[in-house]
Design an enzyme around this catalytic site. Sequence first.
Site, PDB file in Angstrom:
ATOM      1  N   THR A  57       0.950  -1.052   0.106  1.00 44.39           N
ATOM      2  CA  THR A  57      -0.229  -0.017   0.143  1.00 44.39           C
ATOM      3  C   THR A  57       0.826   1.452   0.078  1.00 44.39           C
ATOM      4  O   THR A  57       1.946   1.353   0.668  1.00 44.39           O
ATOM      5  CB  THR A  57      -0.850   0.153   1.455  1.00 44.39           C
ATOM      6  OG1 THR A  57      -1.730  -1.042   1.200  1.00 44.39           O
ATOM      7  CG2 THR A  57      -1.680   1.092   1.146  1.00 44.39           C
TER       8      THR A  57
ATOM      9  N   LYS B 126       6.754   1.259   9.085  1.00 44.85           N
ATOM     10  CA  LYS B 126       5.664   1.180   7.925  1.00 44.85           C
ATOM     11  C   LYS B 126       4.332   1.763   8.731  1.00 44.85           C
ATOM     12  O   LYS B 126       4.258   1.793  10.041  1.00 44.85           O
ATOM     13  CB  LYS B 126       5.428  -0.256   7.458  1.00 44.85           C
ATOM     14  CG  LYS B 126       6.329  -0.479   6.473  1.00 44.85           C
ATOM     15  CD  LYS B 126       6.166  -1.757   5.850  1.00 44.85           C
ATOM     16  CE  LYS B 126       4.723  -1.932   5.345  1.00 44.85           C
ATOM     17  NZ  LYS B 126       4.562  -0.864   4.089  1.00 44.85           N
ATOM     18  N   GLY B 127       3.523   2.259   7.860  1.00 44.00           N
ATOM     19  CA  GLY B 127       1.945   2.315   8.507  1.00 44.00           C
ATOM     20  C   GLY B 127       1.725   3.935   8.196  1.00 44.00           C
ATOM     21  O   GLY B 127       0.452   4.269   8.744  1.00 44.00           O
TER      22      GLY B 127
ATOM     23  N   SER C 298       2.321   5.162  -2.383  1.00 48.05           N
ATOM     24  CA  SER C 298       2.455   5.429  -3.568  1.00 48.05           C
ATOM     25  C   SER C 298       3.524   4.707  -4.449  1.00 48.05           C
ATOM     26  O   SER C 298       3.442   4.614  -5.226  1.00 48.05           O
ATOM     27  CB  SER C 298       2.898   6.942  -3.641  1.00 48.05           C
ATOM     28  OG  SER C 298       4.107   7.132  -2.688  1.00 48.05           O
ATOM     29  N   THR C 299       4.589   4.355  -3.267  1.00 44.61           N
ATOM     30  CA  THR C 299       5.412   3.382  -4.065  1.00 44.61           C
ATOM     31  C   THR C 299       4.893   1.924  -4.494  1.00 44.61           C
ATOM     32  O   THR C 299       5.401   1.286  -5.786  1.00 44.61           O
ATOM     33  CB  THR C 299       6.770   3.209  -3.214  1.00 44.61           C
ATOM     34  OG1 THR C 299       6.931   4.368  -2.287  1.00 44.61           O
ATOM     35  CG2 THR C 299       8.073   2.481  -3.785  1.00 44.61           C
TER      36      THR C 299
ATOM     37  N   GLY D 192       0.462   5.095   5.755  1.00 44.46           N
ATOM     38  CA  GLY D 192      -0.736   5.162   4.954  1.00 44.46           C
ATOM     39  C   GLY D 192      -1.772   4.137   5.835  1.00 44.46           C
ATOM     40  O   GLY D 192      -2.892   3.965   5.338  1.00 44.46           O
TER      41      GLY D 192
ATOM     42  N   GLU E 171      -0.883  -5.028   5.985  1.00 49.00           N
ATOM     43  CA  GLU E 171       0.413  -5.172   5.593  1.00 49.00           C
ATOM     44  C   GLU E 171       1.369  -6.233   6.316  1.00 49.00           C
ATOM     45  O   GLU E 171       1.782  -7.361   5.774  1.00 49.00           O
ATOM     46  CB  GLU E 171       1.284  -3.703   5.736  1.00 49.00           C
ATOM     47  CG  GLU E 171       0.672  -2.749   4.466  1.00 49.00           C
ATOM     48  CD  GLU E 171       1.236  -1.628   4.515  1.00 49.00           C
ATOM     49  OE1 GLU E 171       0.998  -0.952   3.783  1.00 49.00           O
ATOM     50  OE2 GLU E 171       1.649  -1.238   5.822  1.00 49.00           O
TER      51      GLU E 171
HETATM   52  C1  5RP Z   1       1.381   2.152   4.488  1.00 47.79           C
HETATM   53  C2  5RP Z   1       2.822   2.219   4.324  1.00 47.79           C
HETATM   54  C3  5RP Z   1       3.503   2.617   3.097  1.00 47.79           C
HETATM   55  O1  5RP Z   1       4.178   1.615   2.615  1.00 47.79           O
HETATM   56  C4  5RP Z   1       4.434   3.755   3.512  1.00 47.79           C
HETATM   57  O2  5RP Z   1       3.686   4.665   4.170  1.00 47.79           O
HETATM   58  C5  5RP Z   1       4.969   4.489   2.628  1.00 47.79           C
HETATM   59  O3  5RP Z   1       4.292   5.016   1.677  1.00 47.79           O
HETATM   60  P1  5RP Z   1       4.885   5.750   0.076  1.00 47.79           P
HETATM   61  O4  5RP Z   1       5.187   4.858  -0.763  1.00 47.79           O
HETATM   62  O5  5RP Z   1       3.689   6.305  -0.290  1.00 47.79           O
HETATM   63  O6  5RP Z   1       5.842   6.736   0.424  1.00 47.79           O
HETATM   64  O7  5RP Z   1       3.160   1.772   5.096  1.00 47.79           O
HETATM   65  O8  5RP Z   1       0.631   1.898   5.535  1.00 47.79           O
END
Ligand code: 5RP
Length: 226
Positions: free
Chosen positions: A28, A93-94, A30-31, A96, A102
């Site tokens: 989850t 992580k987290g 953007s990456t 998002g 996850e």
């Molecule tokens: C979501 C996550 C994402 O992997 C983390 O927040 C990185 O996000 P992004 O790729 O948008 O920088 O752990 O719960």
Amino acid sequence: MTADDQKRIAGEAAAELVEAGMVVGLGTGSTAAHFVRALAARGLDIRGVPTSENTANLARELGIALVGLDDVKAIDLTVDGADEIGPGLSLIKGGGAALLREKLVWEASDRCVVIADAAKQVAHLGRFPLPIEVVRFGHPHTGRRLADIAAEFDLPPPRLRTADRGVVVTDGGNVIYDLASGEIGDPAALAGALKSVTGVVDHGLFLDLADEALIGTDGGVVRLTP
Ligand code: 5RP
């Protein structure tokens, strides 16, 4: 190269690891979304296990066949982003708010690959506030217990995550407390202490879970192992 370009090349490199017939954990953020797009573009016959409703929606739009975690015995490969990548591929992580699904998907996976832009790599975990997922029932009490634990680690009290529409609620119906620290001296000890609180469902410390990292840099994708 922008951070988003770095995320994209990391996602594209990870998509090359997928083989036809695999069950693939879909992270989850953007990456991870770059990975999902690159995976869909390959048109392989795979099944994806999404780690959030957002990722499930994106994968469906792109025509990726989805299965639930309940429907598979094991996951061959999971690819996901991170908020911080520290020593030994320890992760926060987290960001998002998807950390629980996850972690469940990561733990069910034979191989876990974390993908990120270069700024995510840090010497010590803690610059990014550590997300802690807490059951909604009685969460202010749990929040106070978390503040006590934070104090034991010389850290400030965690803060309930809010957004424009009020308190953030996760896909699992829980809330998030963010623990801003600056530096987590002993991630394993903090992880254990947080898990000892009854109202805590899980936290965003992913320790000894990542098998490799693919980091997008201006010079290309760099592969790291623990
Ligand atoms: C979501 C996550 C994402 O992997 C983390 O927040 C990185 O996000 P992004 O790729 O948008 O920088 O752990 O719960």
